[in-house]
Design an enzyme around this catalytic site. Structure first.
Site, short mmCIF file in Angstrom:
data_model
loop_
_atom_site.label_atom_id
_atom_site.label_comp_id
_atom_site.label_asym_id
_atom_site.label_seq_id
_atom_site.Cartn_x
_atom_site.Cartn_y
_atom_site.Cartn_z
N SER A 137 -10.17 5.14 -3.31
CA SER A 137 -8.73 4.90 -3.19
C SER A 137 -8.06 6.26 -3.03
CB SER A 137 -8.24 4.19 -4.46
OG SER A 137 -6.82 4.11 -4.47
N LYS A 149 -9.47 3.02 1.01
CA LYS A 149 -8.16 2.39 0.73
C LYS A 149 -7.14 3.53 0.69
CE LYS A 149 -6.22 0.85 -3.66
NZ LYS A 149 -6.45 0.02 -4.86
N LYS A 188 -3.08 4.54 -0.05
CA LYS A 188 -1.83 4.10 -0.68
C LYS A 188 -0.72 4.25 0.34
CE LYS A 188 -3.19 3.41 -4.99
NZ LYS A 188 -2.94 2.18 -5.74
N ASP A 194 -2.77 -0.19 0.03
CA ASP A 194 -2.25 -0.68 -1.25
C ASP A 194 -0.82 -0.17 -1.41
OD1 ASP A 194 -1.76 -1.51 -3.85
OD2 ASP A 194 -3.38 -0.34 -4.77
N GLU A 246 -2.95 -4.77 -0.08
CA GLU A 246 -2.92 -5.02 -1.52
C GLU A 246 -1.50 -4.95 -2.07
OE1 GLU A 246 -5.75 -2.52 -3.53
OE2 GLU A 246 -4.95 -2.93 -5.52
N ASP A 285 -3.12 -7.53 -6.96
CA ASP A 285 -3.55 -6.69 -8.08
C ASP A 285 -2.60 -7.00 -9.24
OD1 ASP A 285 -4.02 -4.60 -9.88
OD2 ASP A 285 -3.90 -2.99 -8.43
N LYS A 345 -9.08 -6.20 -12.53
CA LYS A 345 -9.12 -5.03 -13.42
C LYS A 345 -9.10 -5.56 -14.84
CE LYS A 345 -6.41 -1.84 -10.56
NZ LYS A 345 -5.06 -1.30 -10.31
N GLY A 354 -9.70 -0.12 -9.99
CA GLY A 354 -9.90 1.03 -10.87
C GLY A 354 -8.58 1.55 -11.39
#
Ligand code: OSB
Ligand code: MG
Length: 368
Positions: free
Chosen positions: A135, A161, A163, A188, A213, A238, A262, A290
């Site tokens: 990520s 991934k 952000k 995400d 996400e 998430d 998670k 994570g």
């Protein structure tokens, strides 16, 4: 087992790189470690609450308070035969899933050690190594993101991934896609958008992303369903999924096609497994998210991801992506096929290094 003593450790560890998301920045990651003692053994858990209530309303300080004043007194010196019983012991209390999960993880660790079984065996996990990705936090500009992604691809990560946030979304995602046309890429947004941003998400459909996400507010399954109906790319939730019921409802109304699990966010590994089981029944693929964990939480994530429904690569990168040194051994290494091995020693299967722990400790409390 009967837990005779519990320690809380507030720690602060320097990350290798500042991790930037749509909700904030982290360089010195703070969290709580929970250490439980029973029958001459000890177990560790990691509570992933942070200094700032950015991802969750909980913070290191609120978790310290509810653990010390409510959750720990509810189990100390009382018989508890399995970690899943923690829920009953805490039923008088609302909320604070990150704090609950930290305590529950320590019970799983010591329970596994007392039984001589690793968490993977206790969970019924089958895989001995699990597919992982990385990520990547928000970068200064698209060129810097391309460079960072390039570094992780070079290291062998097979899933990336990135952000995104308003002002750093389409441009950066399309720049990464142009430079790396064939990689497994996802984004995400950490709840940074509203349904009125649907045109942006329709544009993202052209980038062949494996998923988007948590684009919208965490308490809004309805708008996620409305957005999913307008776009081709699967949505992954998430923050919105806080228990098995939310997972079932999100799937029922097609608010998402993928779920990021998670254990911290959902109040522990028991609930995480229940969400996994629900998704497996419904045919919805899941992956393990994570929270920039130390080796302690990372070991639990690997055990969770060994379950059969975790078919997508998780945000479980190698130890050296986050910390150098880490506070636990062995360190987790990336295999050449972008997998990481699941620990197989009893409990979490990691040892905390006393000198490293000492070096990062802010304060300790002992409850007996
Ligand atoms: O939204 O998945 C997230 C880290 C902290 C808080 C929220 C998130 C993340 C990550 C990092 O994406 C995942 C990791 O490598 O631990
Ligand atoms: Mg996320």
């Amino acid at each position: 087992m009967r837990i005779e003593r519990i320690e809380l450790h507030h720690i602060k560890m320097r990350l290798k790189n500042t991790f930037i998301t749509s909700f904030g920045e982290e360089l010195d990651r703070e969290c709580l470690l929970v250490r439980v003692y029973s029958e001459g053994l000890d177990g560790w858990g990691e509570c992933v609450a942070t200094r700032v209530p950015g991802f969750s309303y909980e913070t290191v300080e609120t978790a310290w308070h509810v653990l010390r004043d409510f959750f720990i007194p509810a189990i100390l010196n009382r018989p508890i035969s399995h970690p899943r019983e923690l829920k009953q012991h805490l039923q008088a209390y609302k909320g604070h899933p990150l704090a609950r999960a930290g305590l529950e993880m320590a019970l799983w660790d010591i329970g596994g050690k007392l039984d001589g079984k690793c968490l993977r065996e206790l969970f019924g996990g089958e895989k001995h190594s699990v597919p992982v990705g990385v990520s990547v936090g928000i970068q200064e500009n698209p060129e810097a993101m391309i460079a960072k992604v390039g570094e992780y691809l070079q290291l062998g990560y097979g899933r990336i991934k990135i952000k995104i946030k308003p002002s750093a979304d389409m441009e950066v995602a399309s720049a990464v896609r142009d430079r790396y046309p064939d990689i497994n890429l996802q984004v995400d947004a950490n709840s940074a958008y509203a349904l009125s941003d649907a045109p942006l998400f329709k544009d993202l459909d052209s980038l062949d992303l494996s998923m988007i996400e948590q684009p919208l507010a965490e308490d809004d399954l309805i708008d996620h369903a409305a957005l999913q109906a307008q776009i081709k790319t699967p949505l992954c939730l998430d923050e919105s999924i806080r228990n098995q019921r939310h997972a079932g409802q999100a799937i029922a109304i097609e608010a998402c096609r993928v779920i990021n699990i998670k254990s911290g966010r959902v109040g522990g590994l028991t609930e995480a497994i229940a969400i996994h089981d629900c998704c497996l029944r419904e045919g919805v693929p899941v992956w393990c998210g994570g929270m920039l964990e130390t080796g302690i939480g990372r070991a639990a994530n690997l055990a969770l991801a060994s379950l059969p429904g975790f078919t997508l690569p998780g945000d479980i990168s190698a130890s050296d992506r986050y910390y150098d040194p880490d506070i636990a051994e062995p360190r987790f290494m990336l295999n050449s096929d972008s997998t990481i091995d699941v620990p197989d020693r009893p409990g979490l299967g990691v040892d905390v290094l006393p000198e490293e722990l000492e070096r990062v400790t802010v304060k300790v409390d002992v409850l007996t």
